[in-house]
Each structure stands twice: as C-alpha cells, then as structure tokens.
Design a protein around this motif. Structure first.
Motif, PDB file in Angstrom:
ATOM      1  N   GLU A  46      43.364  51.013   2.771  1.00  0.00           N
ATOM      2  CA  GLU A  46      43.771  49.624   2.933  1.00  0.00           C
ATOM      3  C   GLU A  46      42.913  48.921   3.972  1.00  0.00           C
ATOM      4  N   VAL A  48      42.042  46.642   7.140  1.00  0.00           N
ATOM      5  CA  VAL A  48      42.624  46.448   8.464  1.00  0.00           C
ATOM      6  C   VAL A  48      42.116  45.146   9.088  1.00  0.00           C
ATOM      7  N   TYR A  60      42.396  39.550   9.559  1.00  0.00           N
ATOM      8  CA  TYR A  60      43.235  40.721   9.799  1.00  0.00           C
ATOM      9  C   TYR A  60      44.279  40.890   8.695  1.00  0.00           C
ATOM     10  N   ALA A  61      44.637  42.125   8.462  1.00  0.00           N
ATOM     11  CA  ALA A  61      45.792  42.412   7.622  1.00  0.00           C
ATOM     12  C   ALA A  61      47.042  41.967   8.376  1.00  0.00           C
ATOM     13  N   ASP A  62      48.047  41.519   7.643  1.00  0.00           N
ATOM     14  CA  ASP A  62      49.276  41.045   8.290  1.00  0.00           C
ATOM     15  C   ASP A  62      49.916  42.138   9.145  1.00  0.00           C
ATOM     16  N   SER A  63      49.765  43.385   8.733  1.00  0.00           N
ATOM     17  CA  SER A  63      50.419  44.493   9.427  1.00  0.00           C
ATOM     18  C   SER A  63      49.853  44.748  10.824  1.00  0.00           C
ATOM     19  N   VAL A  64      48.649  44.249  11.112  1.00  0.00           N
ATOM     20  CA  VAL A  64      48.038  44.508  12.420  1.00  0.00           C
ATOM     21  C   VAL A  64      47.779  43.229  13.204  1.00  0.00           C
ATOM     22  N   LYS A  65      48.020  42.097  12.587  1.00  0.00           N
ATOM     23  CA  LYS A  65      47.748  40.818  13.250  1.00  0.00           C
ATOM     24  C   LYS A  65      48.541  40.709  14.544  1.00  0.00           C
ATOM     25  N   ARG A  67      48.145  42.584  17.098  1.00  0.00           N
ATOM     26  CA  ARG A  67      48.086  43.867  17.819  1.00  0.00           C
ATOM     27  C   ARG A  67      46.671  44.432  17.877  1.00  0.00           C
ATOM     28  N   LYS A  87      51.951  51.832  16.396  1.00  0.00           N
ATOM     29  CA  LYS A  87      53.175  52.303  15.762  1.00  0.00           C
ATOM     30  C   LYS A  87      52.854  53.554  14.941  1.00  0.00           C
ATOM     31  N   ASP A  89      53.342  53.966  11.920  1.00  0.00           N
ATOM     32  CA  ASP A  89      52.762  53.527  10.646  1.00  0.00           C
ATOM     33  C   ASP A  89      51.257  53.301  10.730  1.00  0.00           C
ATOM     34  N   ASP A  90      50.715  53.238  11.930  1.00  0.00           N
ATOM     35  CA  ASP A  90      49.265  53.067  12.094  1.00  0.00           C
ATOM     36  C   ASP A  90      48.520  54.393  11.970  1.00  0.00           C
TER      37      ASP A  90
END
Length: 126
Positions: A46, A48, A60-65, A67, A87, A89-90
């Motif tokens: 995926e 990043v 950025y991907a929403d999951s890391v924005k 951070r 996290k 999940d990372d």
C-alpha cells in the motif's frame, strides 16, 4: 540504473518514533518523484507517502496523515520518512521507490515507480 537502500527500521513501542532513510546511488534522483510504500504480512502493498522532485509537493495516505512526514535532501540523494505516534497497524516492511520518468511529481500509484529498495522492517509493539 538506480539503486535504493533503506535503513532505519526496527522495533519500537506504540506511540514511539522512527526515521527511515533511503539512499540512492547509480544516478542522481533529484529529478524524480519518490515515494514510500509498505506491505504488512498477508496484505497487499500500500501507498504511504510521496514527494515531488523539489520537495515542494507531498502526498500522504489517510492512515498516516498528520503522523508521518516525507522529505528529501537532493544534495545527499536521500529520501526520508519521519514516523511519529506509531501504531501496531504501522507494522510492515517499508519500501522506498523512485518514479520511472524524470521531472515527475508525487504519486500514489505504484505502477509509476520503476526503482525499488529491498525494504526495511518496522515493527510496532503494543
């Protein structure tokens, strides 16, 4: 030909930070858009983060924005990924990549990247 080598991965507790580096050799990458991707066990690769050739545009991907921060030092031919507030999940193998064409921008599409590093393991313990 471009060779990319990632360093800086490791084991960190949730909430901690790591900085990945990606050193390029064989050709200067200052004219190429670059990015970071990751792949967790049993999951597809995926996107990043990505950055254009100047560093003036990032994506950025929403999951890391909020951070993670992608940056580059063209004088050192090096790409970075600062990861904060990690996290579980990372947890994944993180890959840096350089785009196929020069004068290219930031893109989340893996198909546009021709050069890939070998990957660096990041493990976040909860």
């Amino acid at each position: 030909q471009v060779q990319l080598v990632e360093t800086g991965g490791g084991l960190v507790q949730a909430g901690g930070s790591l900085r990945l580096s990606c050193a390029a050799s064989g050709r200067t990458v200052s004219s190429y858009g670059m990015g970071w991707f990751r792949q967790a066990p049993g999951k597809e690769r995926e996107f990043v983060a990505a950055i254009d050739r100047t560093g003036g545009s990032t994506y950025y991907a929403d999951s890391v924005k909020g951070r993670f921060t992608i940056s580059r030092d063209n004088a050192k031919n090096t790409l970075y990924l600062q990861m904060n507030s990690l996290k579980s999940d990372d947890t994944a193998v993180y890959y840096c990549a350089a785009r196929r064409s020069p004068y290219s921008g930031a893109s989340s599409s893996a198909d546009l990247y021709a050069y890939w590093g070998q990957g660096s393991q990041v493990t976040v313990s909860s």
